[in-house]
Design a protein around this motif. Structure first.
Motif, PDB file in Angstrom:
ATOM      1  N   VAL A 105      -3.841   9.969  -9.668  1.00 60.70           N
ATOM      2  CA  VAL A 105      -2.676   9.152  -9.307  1.00 60.70           C
ATOM      3  C   VAL A 105      -3.066   8.136  -8.240  1.00 60.70           C
ATOM      4  N   TYR A 106      -3.818   8.579  -7.243  1.00 59.26           N
ATOM      5  CA  TYR A 106      -4.260   7.675  -6.189  1.00 59.26           C
ATOM      6  C   TYR A 106      -5.171   6.586  -6.750  1.00 59.26           C
ATOM      7  N   ALA A 107      -6.037   6.960  -7.674  1.00 57.60           N
ATOM      8  CA  ALA A 107      -6.996   6.005  -8.227  1.00 57.60           C
ATOM      9  C   ALA A 107      -6.288   4.860  -8.948  1.00 57.60           C
ATOM     10  N   LYS A 108      -5.129   5.143  -9.557  1.00 60.80           N
ATOM     11  CA  LYS A 108      -4.421   4.131 -10.336  1.00 60.80           C
ATOM     12  C   LYS A 108      -3.438   3.309  -9.503  1.00 60.80           C
ATOM     13  N   THR A 109      -3.174   3.724  -8.278  1.00 60.94           N
ATOM     14  CA  THR A 109      -2.126   3.089  -7.480  1.00 60.94           C
ATOM     15  C   THR A 109      -2.672   1.947  -6.635  1.00 60.94           C
ATOM     16  N   LYS A 110      -1.920   0.854  -6.580  1.00 59.35           N
ATOM     17  CA  LYS A 110      -2.281  -0.301  -5.754  1.00 59.35           C
ATOM     18  C   LYS A 110      -1.464  -0.363  -4.465  1.00 59.35           C
ATOM     19  N   ARG A 157      -9.009  12.214  -0.860  1.00 56.09           N
ATOM     20  CA  ARG A 157      -8.077  11.076  -0.973  1.00 56.09           C
ATOM     21  C   ARG A 157      -8.423   9.961  -0.003  1.00 56.09           C
ATOM     22  N   GLN A 158      -9.054  10.302   1.122  1.00 55.23           N
ATOM     23  CA  GLN A 158      -9.294   9.298   2.153  1.00 55.23           C
ATOM     24  C   GLN A 158     -10.211   8.179   1.689  1.00 55.23           C
ATOM     25  N   GLN A 159     -10.985   8.432   0.639  1.00 62.21           N
ATOM     26  CA  GLN A 159     -11.865   7.386   0.132  1.00 62.21           C
ATOM     27  C   GLN A 159     -11.070   6.149  -0.284  1.00 62.21           C
ATOM     28  N   TYR A 160      -9.811   6.362  -0.721  1.00 62.29           N
ATOM     29  CA  TYR A 160      -9.025   5.240  -1.207  1.00 62.29           C
ATOM     30  C   TYR A 160      -8.499   4.363  -0.076  1.00 62.29           C
ATOM     31  N   LEU A 161      -8.566   4.850   1.157  1.00 56.51           N
ATOM     32  CA  LEU A 161      -8.210   4.011   2.297  1.00 56.51           C
ATOM     33  C   LEU A 161      -9.224   2.887   2.507  1.00 56.51           C
ATOM     34  N   TYR A 162     -10.411   3.055   1.949  1.00 58.04           N
ATOM     35  CA  TYR A 162     -11.498   2.117   2.201  1.00 58.04           C
ATOM     36  C   TYR A 162     -11.956   1.381   0.936  1.00 58.04           C
ATOM     37  N   ARG A 163     -11.404   1.765  -0.228  1.00 56.82           N
ATOM     38  CA  ARG A 163     -11.903   1.216  -1.486  1.00 56.82           C
ATOM     39  C   ARG A 163     -10.833   0.404  -2.190  1.00 56.82           C
ATOM     40  N   GLY A 164     -11.255  -0.690  -2.821  1.00 57.25           N
ATOM     41  CA  GLY A 164     -10.345  -1.483  -3.631  1.00 57.25           C
ATOM     42  C   GLY A 164      -9.351  -2.263  -2.780  1.00 57.25           C
ATOM     43  N   GLY A 165      -8.392  -2.860  -3.456  1.00 59.81           N
ATOM     44  CA  GLY A 165      -7.410  -3.686  -2.760  1.00 59.81           C
ATOM     45  C   GLY A 165      -6.101  -2.972  -2.520  1.00 59.81           C
ATOM     46  N   ARG A 166      -6.140  -1.674  -2.308  1.00 64.30           N
ATOM     47  CA  ARG A 166      -4.909  -0.895  -2.140  1.00 64.30           C
ATOM     48  C   ARG A 166      -4.224  -1.204  -0.816  1.00 64.30           C
ATOM     49  N   ILE A 167      -2.905  -1.103  -0.837  1.00 63.13           N
ATOM     50  CA  ILE A 167      -2.099  -1.292   0.363  1.00 63.13           C
ATOM     51  C   ILE A 167      -1.356   0.012   0.645  1.00 63.13           C
ATOM     52  N   PHE A 168      -1.439   0.482   1.887  1.00 64.09           N
ATOM     53  CA  PHE A 168      -0.789   1.727   2.288  1.00 64.09           C
ATOM     54  C   PHE A 168       0.291   1.422   3.317  1.00 64.09           C
ATOM     55  N   ASN A 169       1.535   1.602   2.927  1.00 60.28           N
ATOM     56  CA  ASN A 169       2.669   1.455   3.834  1.00 60.28           C
ATOM     57  C   ASN A 169       3.156   2.856   4.179  1.00 60.28           C
TER      58      ASN A 169
END
Length: 284
Positions: A105-110, A157-169
């Motif tokens: 789910v995290y991998a697919k989310t922007k 999951r923390q890898q996604y904080l640093y990878r890709g163009g994801r935005i975390f609000n």
């Protein structure tokens, strides 16, 4: 239960009621007698007040001559189960499996929109803080203790904080800074982690002060993944929301909560104050 899950149960109940009447059972009592069930069970199933099991569906369809619909209705039952998953069932083999399910789910989310009123969001947790939360889960639900494996999977999951163009609000209630998992040392480490995370370019971390005026009640924690999925957690279960009009409500709630949040230096001040609180606490 989410509106979507309840609507699905009611739709299933309506089909079962139609099968009963088409078979000539003019009352729920008559069908219950034929099946050897309590009359109340037939009523609850037809009115969407009780989850139907796959065996219930097969028994009902056999009694009403609708065996050709079994596969379709079983699929409906499984879909309802996916919308509302009891924690005991999700965690019956331990917590690691549930943590693994989050990674795709995290991998697919922007765009992430996260609200936690009373604890730190899992993806921002330190290993020590996460371990204490899982220890509580193990004790509360009486499940196999796989804390170490569950923590490792959560930290992935923390890898996604640093990878890709994801935005975390991310929005946290001020209480999240004080809910004590593991004592002063663990909490100070966790709060320090929040200060570090605030420097991440893709993360927007807001804190809602305890005395802030709110334009919507805090409610349960929830996680939004783009505009396609919302996960809401309660003590008994986690439910998935995919219906657009329900997702819009959560987006509206998030926007309303965000109006009460503070950011930047004001948020850091709240964290520093919480750290000072734990620094003053006696150590074991």
């Amino acid at each position: 239960m989410s509106t979507q899950a309840q609507e699905a149960r009611e739709a299933l109940g309506a089909r079962l009621r139609g099968f009963r009447k088409d078979a000539g059972f003019m009352s729920g009592r008559a069908l219950a007698r034929a099946l050897g069930w309590q009359e109340s069970k037939v009523s609850r199933l037809e009115n969407g007040k009780q989850n139907a099991s796959e065996e219930d569906i097969r028994t009902w369809c056999a009694a009403t001559g609708q065996e050709q619909h079994v596969e379709d209705l079983v699929a409906m039952v499984r879909h309802i189960d996916e919308l509302w998953l009891e924690w005991r069932r999700q965690l019956q083999t331990g917590a690691e499996k549930r943590q693994s399910k989050a990674l795709p789910v995290y991998a697919k989310t922007k765009v992430f929109r996260i609200w936690h009123p009373t604890l730190v969001w899992g993806t921002l947790q330190t290993p020590e803080y996460a371990a204490k939360t899982f220890e509580q889960v193990v004790a509360f639900y009486e499940i196999p203790n796989d804390t170490e494996a569950a923590v490792a999977k959560r930290l992935e999951r923390q890898q996604y904080l640093y990878r890709g163009g994801r935005i975390f609000n991310v929005l946290l209630g001020e209480q999240a800074l004080y809910t004590n998992f593991g004592g002063p040392e663990v909490m100070i480490g966790q709060l320090d982690r929040l200060l570090s995370a605030m420097r991440l370019p893709r993360l927007s971390l807001g804190l809602i002060p305890r005395s802030a005026v709110l334009s919507v009640w805090p409610g349960n924690s929830f996680s939004m993944f783009d505009d396609r999925l919302v996960l809401v957690e309660t003590y008994s279960a986690e439910f998935s929301i995919t219906q657009p009009r329900e997702i819009e409500l959560y987006a509206k709630a998030f926007a309303s909560l965000k109006q009460s949040a503070v950011y930047g230096n004001s948020a850091r001040d709240l964290i520093f104050t919480a750290m000072q609180h734990f620094e003053r606490m006696p150590r074991d």
